[in-house]
Scaffold this active site. Structure first.
Site, PDB file in Angstrom:
ATOM      1  N   HIS A 347       0.851  -1.355   0.094  1.00  0.00           N
ATOM      2  CA  HIS A 347      -0.012  -0.019  -0.045  1.00  0.00           C
ATOM      3  C   HIS A 347       0.720   1.171  -0.013  1.00  0.00           C
ATOM      4  CE1 HIS A 347      -3.934  -1.935   1.027  1.00  0.00           C
ATOM      5  NE2 HIS A 347      -3.328  -2.947   1.522  1.00  0.00           N
ATOM      6  N   LYS A 537      -8.460  14.071   4.492  1.00  0.00           N
ATOM      7  CA  LYS A 537      -7.525  12.972   4.469  1.00  0.00           C
ATOM      8  C   LYS A 537      -6.610  13.097   5.605  1.00  0.00           C
ATOM      9  CE  LYS A 537      -6.437  13.977   0.225  1.00  0.00           C
ATOM     10  NZ  LYS A 537      -6.652  12.786  -0.605  1.00  0.00           N
ATOM     11  N   ARG A 538      -5.797  12.081   5.855  1.00  0.00           N
ATOM     12  CA  ARG A 538      -4.620  12.497   6.777  1.00  0.00           C
ATOM     13  C   ARG A 538      -3.790  13.644   6.391  1.00  0.00           C
ATOM     14  NH1 ARG A 538      -4.057   8.881  11.436  1.00  0.00           N
ATOM     15  NH2 ARG A 538      -1.961   9.859  11.602  1.00  0.00           N
ATOM     16  N   LYS A 543       0.773  14.479   0.692  1.00  0.00           N
ATOM     17  CA  LYS A 543      -0.552  14.793   0.334  1.00  0.00           C
ATOM     18  C   LYS A 543      -0.910  16.016   0.029  1.00  0.00           C
ATOM     19  CE  LYS A 543      -2.605  10.840   3.181  1.00  0.00           C
ATOM     20  NZ  LYS A 543      -3.462  10.236   2.196  1.00  0.00           N
ATOM     21  N   THR A 645      -8.756   6.452  -1.805  1.00  0.00           N
ATOM     22  CA  THR A 645     -10.281   6.040  -1.765  1.00  0.00           C
ATOM     23  C   THR A 645     -11.039   7.115  -1.802  1.00  0.00           C
ATOM     24  OG1 THR A 645      -9.825   5.256   0.546  1.00  0.00           O
ATOM     25  CG2 THR A 645      -9.685   3.575  -1.251  1.00  0.00           C
ATOM     26  N   LYS A 649     -15.047   7.949  -3.572  1.00  0.00           N
ATOM     27  CA  LYS A 649     -16.247   8.320  -2.849  1.00  0.00           C
ATOM     28  C   LYS A 649     -16.629   9.745  -3.193  1.00  0.00           C
ATOM     29  CE  LYS A 649     -13.971   5.890   1.016  1.00  0.00           C
ATOM     30  NZ  LYS A 649     -13.480   5.980   2.482  1.00  0.00           N
TER      31      LYS A 649
END
Ligand code: NTF
Length: 797
Positions: A347, A537-538, A543, A645, A649
């Site tokens: 992952h 998100k985290r 990111k 993910t 969504k």
């Protein structure tokens, strides 16, 4: 009357009689307790299972994290009794949605990896794929996040199941004993005997996972405990403190989930958790397999053990140990069973997340396992010698060795010990082969696969977005909740004005609902007409929430400089947690909150720009944010986000993605059509070039006035109550290091944001794009992912 209806009504009578109240007098909490208890009875009655599929093996999904979210609403829906319960409540003047709010969110995971495991359990149960999820029963899940007075993240413990959590069963019959430390006696040849120094017991808690009109099967979570209060032998020797410490160790073991996402901390207690998880699970898998009268040799024929990243990697030497020492199989036989049973999902490619354990520590805690790992390493050495010529060998061995420089490389152990390895989006799986494991790909041809992640439509559309679901029900023939590709049927309606109006009205309604949540949570009244631009998100540098932050500062400065200029109003929403020890990520959270305070109170920004940081991001909050999104921020540096993910969504719920060509964004863009997303930034290849030419972020800082002004605002005290040094570390990192090329992507990101504003002004075209996102992304259902696993990996040999 259905049997559930009867159960519901008779149980309600009893519940009320026991409490001497009428149904109308029940509090929300009591209603929740009542419905939860009745639904658990119904869950148990949904036994027996459907017959398992004959084409696939049973899946044992080993994961240190399962971020399952609230279960009650989901279970009622999957049992097909949601409407009945809703009607009963309506008769008593109550609303089921409010009652469901009473449930605590079990936060037994950090982020994407844990939530993926939960979506997969839902899909496996819905598709009658026989499966057991194996995890840990942490007493404290991921910390609760508060935002302090200065905008900083604060952490509080989350005792998720302390008062009332009816969805689990204590399985006292499934106890296991797990050893640690001690020594190994070499008996002869291949024969060893491990004499652990101490033992911890594992007890199981089962949470039944209810599939959509499908089977229910367990998520089995192990918790550590100690048999006796303390070690009497040591106690009698007078060493009281030492005696008690053993007990503390046992109860500490599963006390808390490590709060790191995409980062290894390397603590001994974490390794102990990992081994405890694996030892209990392997014993349980073998127990059930043998109980069916099957032989050990048949294990790979009937069972597959899917490793959710390397966190359960130690299961490989553990199965070897049991087969060798307990069942006295030869090395060859044991290895042949083992290497056909495990499959490994990678992952992450981030080096800091690739687990490596200190070999000395492993040897101390698991002395028998290190001997097994050494043997695996030696056997591998022969294989590599045979495959690579003299010139190639050194490099190939450097890449493939399990043991190197006193480290145990868990990803390598997984590749060697598994029959299949997969990445989680096409671009990621390609990079796994080309960048992470090129030598392995040559050595083990056919072992590497891709299975692109997916999300369950039951939770992420049906439950989270009931209004959109009703519209889809009206226009889609067949049950789209079970077959998400059916959403293609609405593609022709994307240009239909009536359908567009209906779709748009639902988005507007969902935005109003989120506006209420924002007001309740942080007291901010937001402009419902604004673009709802969402990054949830985290918090992690890769990111790149900092990229979003810099663009907001630049936008703020631009509006300040041109107060007369018309702007498309925008609300930026952030939510997410940072690991408590991750200083820079926490600085980014603080900067966003400080920026929000300035912007939201500036009269010049009114009707133009707002920023909301919603604290304590978790599954139940995601369910409220996602249906209201206009824009989905997926802006990681290309090559760093394995899949994502949340991107799926949000897009399925009709948000337009602004994103880099990273992870599953690439496939989302392909399916949605390039004209229905906004792509920007460097690609994997151009990042490579950038670095090869010696990336120097300072050049961007010096050459781009807009960028420089935005960064300088972080050091002039504007967003820190006059404190000019609050963000020194963040700014220094950006200008002088910028490991995730934020500055290199700034100009292109800003242009993409302007493109979004431009497109939003043409509402007809915007809604058409949103509808096409919903219509075309059915492939991102986790049902499709599970089918891919079935055909590519779990099929019977
Ligand atoms: C995460 N990995 C990745 O960072 C996400 O891109 C991906 O969507 C999820 O896994 C699920 O596949 C991890 O959390 C870990 F642990 F591997 F770092």
């Amino acid at each position: 009357m259905s049997s559930f209806q009867t159960l519901l009504e008779t149980s309600l009578k009893t519940y009320c009689e026991e409490r001497f109240v009428q149904p109308e007098q029940l509090t929300d909490r009591q209603w929740y307790q009542f419905i939860a208890e009745v639904s658990q009875q119904a869950v148990l009655q949904s036994f027996p299972h459907n017959p398992p599929l004959v084409s696939t093996r049973k899946v044992n999904y080993l994961s240190m994290e399962f971020l399952i979210g609230r279960l009650l609403g989901n279970n009622l829906m999957n049992l097909g009794v949601y409407d009945q319960v809703q009607q009963l409540l309506a008769k008593c003047g109550k609303n089921l949605v409010d009652i469901l709010e009473q449930e605590r969110d079990p936060s037994l995971g950090n982020g994407g990896l844990g939530r993926l495991a939960a979506c997969y359990l839902d899909s496996m149960a819905s598709l009658s794929q026989a499966a057991v999820g194996y995890g840990l029963h942490y007493q404290y899940g991921l910390f609760k996040q508060l935002i302090g007075y200065h905008g900083e993240q604060l952490e509080r413990g989350d005792a998720w199941n302390r008062d009332f959590y009816p969805q689990q069963y204590h399985r006292a019959d499934l106890q296991q004993k797990v050893g640690f430390g001690g020594q190994v006696v070499h008996l002869q040849d291949d024969k060893y005997q491990w004499q652990p120094e101490w033992e911890i017991f594992g007890e199981a808690f089962d949470l039944p996972v209810v599939g959509y009109k499908g089977v229910q099967q367990p998520l089995r979570l192990w918790q550590g405990y100690s048999e006796t209060d303390f070690d009497f032998a040591v106690f009698n020797d007078g060493d009281y403190l030492h005696a008690e410490s053993r007990v503390i160790d046992a109860s500490k073991l599963t006390k808390v989930l490590y709060p790191n996402d995409n980062h290894q901390e390397g603590k001994a207690l974490r390794l102990m958790q990992q081994y405890f998880h694996c030892a209990c699970s392997i014993a349980d898998i073998l127990r059930q397999h043998l109980a069916q009268g099957r032989s050990l040799e048949q294990l790979p024929e009937f069972e597959v053990i899917q490793l959710n990243d390397t966190h359960p990697a130690i299961a490989i030497p553990e199965l070897m140990r049991v087969l060798l020492d307990q069942y006295e199989l030869s090395w060859e036989k044991a290895w042949s069973i083992c290497s056909k049973t495990f499959a490994y999902t990678n992952h992450t490619l981030l080096p800091e997340a690739l687990e490596q354990w200190d070999q000395t520590l492993v040897a101390k805690l698991l002395p028998r396992h290190i001997i097994i790992i050494e043997r695996i390493n030696n056997e591998l050495h022969h294989l590599v010698k045979a495959e690579f010529n003299e010139d190639e060998f050194a490099q190939a061995w450097y890449e493939t060795a399990v043991l190197m420089d006193n480290r145990v490389r868990m990803a390598n152990l997984c590749v060697v010990g598994s029959f299949a390895v997969n990445g989680v989006a096409q671009i990621h799986s390609d990079l796994v082969v080309s960048d992470l494991f090129p030598a392995y790909a040559r050595l083990f041809k056919g072992r590497f696969h891709n299975v692109t992640n997916g999300v369950t439509p039951r939770r992420w559309i049906r439950q989270a977005n009931p209004a959109l679901s009703a519209l889809l029900d009206q226009h889609v023939k067949g049950d789209w909740t079970k077959d998400l590709e059916l959403l293609r049927q609405i593609e022709p309606l994307a240009k239909d004005p009536q359908f567009q109006r209906a779709y748009q009205a639902i988005k507007q309604q969902n935005k109003q609902a989120l506006a209420q949540v924002i007001e309740q949570e942080i007291g901010l009244k937001v402009n419902g007409e604004a673009i709802f631009d969402i990054q949830i998100k985290r918090f992690h540098e890769y990111k790149r929430q900092q990229l979003n932050l810099l663009n907001i500062i630049a936008t703020y400065q631009e509006i300040k400089a041109n107060p007369e200029q018309a702007v498309v109003p925008r609300l930026f929403v952030f939510a997410g947690k940072a690991a408590p020890g991750y200083f820079l990520a926490k600085q980014i959270i603080q900067a966003i909150n400080n920026l929000a305070a300035t912007i939201n109170s500036d009269p010049d920004m009114q009707g133009k720009l707002q920023v909301a940081f919603l604290p304590d991001y978790r599954v139940s909050l995601a369910e409220k944010i996602i249906p209201a999104a206009d824009v989905s921020e997926q802006i990681s540096l290309a090559g760093k986000e394995a899949s994502g993910t949340g991107n799926m969504k949000l897009a399925l719920n009709g948000a337009i993605t602004i994103g880099t060509l990273d992870g599953a964004n690439v496939e989302i863009a392909e399916f949605a059509g390039e004209e229905n997303v906004v792509i920007f930034g460097h690609t994997v290849e151009s990042v490579r070039e950038l670095r090869a030419n010696g990336y120097n972020p300072r050049e961007y800082y010096e050459q781009d006035d807009v960028l420089r002004n935005a960064i300088d605002a972080l050091t002039d005290g504007s967003f820190a109550n006059g404190d000019q040094h609050r963000y020194d570390a963040l700014v220094d990192n950006l200008i002088n290091h910028d490991p995730f090329c934020t500055l290199a992507d700034f100009a292109s990101y800003r242009a993409a944001q302007q493109e979004i504003a431009k497109r939003y002004q043409n509402q007809t075209a915007w809604v058409e794009s949103a509808i096409l996102n919903t219509a075309r992304l059915g492939a991102f259902s986790s049902d499709r992912s599970i089918r891919d696993y079935q055909t590519r990996i779990w099929k019977k040999a």
